[in-house]
Design an enzyme around this catalytic site. Structure first.
Site, PDB file in Angstrom:
ATOM      1  NE  ARG A  99      41.187  -7.613  -5.530  1.00  0.00           N
ATOM      2  CZ  ARG A  99      40.070  -7.814  -6.455  1.00  0.00           C
ATOM      3  NH1 ARG A  99      40.007  -6.427  -7.317  1.00  0.00           N
ATOM      4  NH2 ARG A  99      39.193  -8.693  -6.367  1.00  0.00           N
ATOM      5  CG  ASP A 100      36.811  -5.793  -5.711  1.00  0.00           C
ATOM      6  OD1 ASP A 100      36.345  -4.782  -5.812  1.00  0.00           O
ATOM      7  OD2 ASP A 100      36.336  -6.897  -6.235  1.00  0.00           O
ATOM      8  CG  HIS A 143      33.989 -11.623  -6.752  1.00  0.00           C
ATOM      9  ND1 HIS A 143      35.190 -11.362  -6.092  1.00  0.00           N
ATOM     10  CD2 HIS A 143      33.879 -10.323  -7.495  1.00  0.00           C
ATOM     11  CE1 HIS A 143      35.672  -9.987  -6.188  1.00  0.00           C
ATOM     12  NE2 HIS A 143      34.931  -9.427  -6.885  1.00  0.00           N
ATOM     13  CG  HIS A 178      31.170  -6.278  -7.602  1.00  0.00           C
ATOM     14  ND1 HIS A 178      31.661  -5.093  -6.968  1.00  0.00           N
ATOM     15  CD2 HIS A 178      32.093  -7.103  -7.963  1.00  0.00           C
ATOM     16  CE1 HIS A 178      33.239  -5.550  -6.916  1.00  0.00           C
ATOM     17  NE2 HIS A 178      33.159  -6.555  -7.727  1.00  0.00           N
ATOM     18  CB  CYS A 214      36.432  -2.956 -11.306  1.00  0.00           C
ATOM     19  SG  CYS A 214      37.738  -3.276 -12.530  1.00  0.00           S
ATOM     20  CG  ASN A 249      33.352  -7.112  -3.568  1.00  0.00           C
ATOM     21  OD1 ASN A 249      33.883  -6.246  -3.868  1.00  0.00           O
ATOM     22  ND2 ASN A 249      33.201  -8.198  -4.288  1.00  0.00           N
TER      23      ASN A 249
HETATM   24  P1  HMG Z   1      50.066  -3.010 -20.269  1.00  0.00           P
HETATM   25  O1  HMG Z   1      49.987  -1.421 -20.574  1.00  0.00           O
HETATM   26  O2  HMG Z   1      49.681  -3.482 -21.389  1.00  0.00           O
HETATM   27  O3  HMG Z   1      51.506  -3.498 -19.786  1.00  0.00           O
HETATM   28  O4  HMG Z   1      49.017  -3.135 -19.240  1.00  0.00           O
HETATM   29  P2  HMG Z   1      52.948  -3.208 -20.417  1.00  0.00           P
HETATM   30  O5  HMG Z   1      53.621  -4.607 -20.064  1.00  0.00           O
HETATM   31  O6  HMG Z   1      52.930  -2.441 -21.686  1.00  0.00           O
HETATM   32  O7  HMG Z   1      53.379  -2.228 -18.795  1.00  0.00           O
HETATM   33  C1  HMG Z   1      52.873  -1.046 -18.681  1.00  0.00           C
HETATM   34  C2  HMG Z   1      53.903  -0.445 -17.572  1.00  0.00           C
HETATM   35  O8  HMG Z   1      53.489  -0.928 -16.419  1.00  0.00           O
HETATM   36  C3  HMG Z   1      55.356  -0.802 -17.878  1.00  0.00           C
HETATM   37  O9  HMG Z   1      55.900   0.288 -17.369  1.00  0.00           O
HETATM   38  C4  HMG Z   1      55.433  -1.818 -16.842  1.00  0.00           C
HETATM   39  O10 HMG Z   1      56.638  -1.829 -16.322  1.00  0.00           O
HETATM   40  C5  HMG Z   1      54.508  -1.446 -15.804  1.00  0.00           C
HETATM   41  P3  HMG Z   1      56.708   1.499 -17.948  1.00  0.00           P
HETATM   42  O11 HMG Z   1      57.938   0.716 -18.627  1.00  0.00           O
HETATM   43  O12 HMG Z   1      55.941   2.093 -18.896  1.00  0.00           O
HETATM   44  O13 HMG Z   1      57.372   2.416 -16.918  1.00  0.00           O
HETATM   45  N1  HMG Z   1      53.896  -2.925 -15.177  1.00  0.00           N
HETATM   46  C6  HMG Z   1      53.736  -3.424 -14.106  1.00  0.00           C
HETATM   47  N2  HMG Z   1      54.397  -2.397 -13.035  1.00  0.00           N
HETATM   48  C7  HMG Z   1      54.341  -3.193 -11.531  1.00  0.00           C
HETATM   49  N3  HMG Z   1      53.635  -4.507 -11.509  1.00  0.00           N
HETATM   50  C8  HMG Z   1      53.181  -5.177 -12.848  1.00  0.00           C
HETATM   51  C9  HMG Z   1      53.356  -4.609 -14.068  1.00  0.00           C
HETATM   52  N4  HMG Z   1      53.215  -4.828 -15.375  1.00  0.00           N
HETATM   53  C10 HMG Z   1      53.273  -4.017 -15.781  1.00  0.00           C
HETATM   54  N5  HMG Z   1      52.731  -6.274 -12.475  1.00  0.00           N
HETATM   55  C11 HMG Z   1      48.535  -4.801 -17.416  1.00  0.00           C
HETATM   56  C12 HMG Z   1      48.881  -4.646 -18.742  1.00  0.00           C
HETATM   57  C13 HMG Z   1      48.090  -6.176 -17.281  1.00  0.00           C
HETATM   58  C14 HMG Z   1      49.976  -4.703 -16.571  1.00  0.00           C
HETATM   59  C15 HMG Z   1      47.525  -3.600 -16.875  1.00  0.00           C
HETATM   60  O14 HMG Z   1      46.322  -3.678 -17.755  1.00  0.00           O
HETATM   61  C16 HMG Z   1      47.273  -4.040 -15.275  1.00  0.00           C
HETATM   62  O15 HMG Z   1      47.946  -3.808 -14.557  1.00  0.00           O
HETATM   63  N6  HMG Z   1      45.776  -4.178 -15.479  1.00  0.00           N
HETATM   64  C17 HMG Z   1      45.276  -4.520 -13.961  1.00  0.00           C
HETATM   65  C18 HMG Z   1      43.881  -3.812 -13.727  1.00  0.00           C
HETATM   66  C19 HMG Z   1      43.348  -4.132 -12.474  1.00  0.00           C
HETATM   67  O16 HMG Z   1      43.869  -4.329 -11.463  1.00  0.00           O
HETATM   68  N7  HMG Z   1      41.859  -4.109 -12.590  1.00  0.00           N
HETATM   69  C20 HMG Z   1      41.249  -4.278 -11.393  1.00  0.00           C
HETATM   70  C21 HMG Z   1      41.441  -5.601 -10.793  1.00  0.00           C
HETATM   71  S1  HMG Z   1      40.324  -6.734 -11.520  1.00  0.00           S
HETATM   72  C22 HMG Z   1      38.821  -6.819 -10.636  1.00  0.00           C
HETATM   73  O17 HMG Z   1      38.713  -5.930  -9.982  1.00  0.00           O
HETATM   74  C23 HMG Z   1      37.623  -7.450 -11.048  1.00  0.00           C
HETATM   75  C24 HMG Z   1      37.542  -8.655  -9.792  1.00  0.00           C
HETATM   76  O18 HMG Z   1      37.338  -8.250  -8.508  1.00  0.00           O
HETATM   77  C25 HMG Z   1      36.341  -9.663 -10.123  1.00  0.00           C
HETATM   78  C26 HMG Z   1      35.118  -9.072 -10.506  1.00  0.00           C
HETATM   79  O19 HMG Z   1      34.608  -8.174  -9.983  1.00  0.00           O
HETATM   80  O20 HMG Z   1      34.585  -9.249 -11.690  1.00  0.00           O
HETATM   81  C27 HMG Z   1      38.798  -9.544  -9.646  1.00  0.00           C
HETATM   82 MG    MG Z   2      35.449  -7.498  -7.785  1.00  0.00          MG
END
Ligand code: HMG
Ligand code: MG
Length: 289
Positions: free
Chosen positions: A14-15, A206, A208, A239, A248
């Protein structure tokens, strides 16, 4: 858990794969997870049910979960940012989900498009539904040391937010040093605050590894009683919404170091090599693209 045992939480699929610009094939993702399943790891974060508009690399989340060979004793987990993601994950048969927020308002906004307070509100119905479905929920807290946009984050904010996630019902809080800014000193200052609110048993590191300090930061965290660490095969990771985020801590290197320190992880380095080879070849192809 015995004090000489450390549990590893593998986040490479995933990450790691969310940060590779080249589209990694669904088949390669499945093969990587299948190889990881043979190593003795008990927790593998397989994918993320996030918006494909935000992270196109995870658009095949359901295909990945449905395609893997599930090894008994391994928990296959996935990130979910909202109820839509939770329902998709549950329908794909996920074993555990993780919600994710940040100790930095700006990062929260740039990563999940809402305020920190709203993220916690968004998680409430997810955790309620997961409890009804008997699906454990992990909580990620990003930017526990520094934010790529705001700079240093005060330890008390990390402690308050970690506590809020735990009060919502997350069984474990993973403390994300998202951009690898931590040093043993800053990790200690952060943990001094956090362990006053959340017991070390419920915390994971966690970290990095931007400046080759992740192992030292883990050693420091061990001294606080933390026994769960996230890691990624081949040192994959990053990310897309956190400029400067590097890989990581490498699972192989971490297993070796923990062994030297007298901690057993249950992971076979021989079996891990096969997953590592594939992870490194995916990484090389991604860098060449
Ligand atoms: P938004 O644009 O505010 O959401 O995003 P929305 O509700 O307006 O939806 C926009 C579009 O996305 C819509 O499609 C939804 O249907 C679709 P449209 O109508 O325009 O065709 N949608 C989805 N589709 C599939 N699955 C879903 C989903 N939700 C909406 N779940 C949202 C808000 C939270 C959805 C967006 O910002 C998002 O998905 N963010 C994820 C970002 C991400 O994955 N970042 C990386 C992971 S975090 C990380 O790496 C850190 C970590 O490792 C720890 C660390 O290292 O610190 C965990
Ligand atoms: Mg991470």
């Amino acid at each position: 858990m015995s004090t000489q045992t450390v549990r590893l939480f593998e986040v490479g699929p995933r990450d790691g794969l969310q940060d590779i610009p080249l589209a990694v094939s669904t088949e390669d993702k499945i093969e990587l997870i299948n190889r990881l399943s043979e190593t003795g790891l008990t927790h593998i974060e397989a994918t993320a049910f996030v918006s494909p508009k935000w992270i196109p690399q995870m658009a095949d989340a359901a295909k990945v979960l449905n395609g893997i060979e599930r090894k008994p004793g391994v928990r296959y987990t996935a990130l979910v940012p909202n109820m839509d993601g939770y329902l998709r994950a549950r329908n794909a048969g996920v074993d555990e989900v993780a919600v994710f927020t940040a100790a930095s308002e700006t990062f929260c906004q740039k990563n999940i498009n809402c305020t920190l307070a709203d993220s916690l509100k968004r998680f409430q119905p997810i955790i309620k539904a997961a409890n009804q479905d008997d699906i454990p929920v992990r909580g990620y807290l990003s930017c526990v040391i520094a934010c790529p946009f705001e700079g240093n984050i005060p330890p008390h904010v990390v402690a308050e937010t970690a506590n809020a996630l735990r009060n919502l019902g997350c069984y474990e809080i993973s403390l994300g040093d998202t951009i690898g800014a931590g040093t043993p000193e800053s990790i200690a200052a952060m943990l001094d605050a956090v362990v006053k609110s959340v017991p070390a048993d419920d915390l994971a590191g966690h970290y990095h590894d931007a400046g080759n300090r992740a192992l030292s930061n883990i050693e420091k965290s061990l001294s606080y009683g933390i026994r769960i660490f996230d890691c990624a095969v081949g040192g994959l990771g990053g990310c897309p919404n956190a400029p400067g985020a590097k890989g990581n801590v490498d699972t192989f290197v971490l297993v070796e170091r923990l062994r030297t320190l007298g901690f057993e992880t249950g992971v076979s380095l021989t079996k891990l090599s096969s997953a590592q080879d594939l992870a490194l070849s995916i990484k090389r192809e991604g860098q060449a693209a």
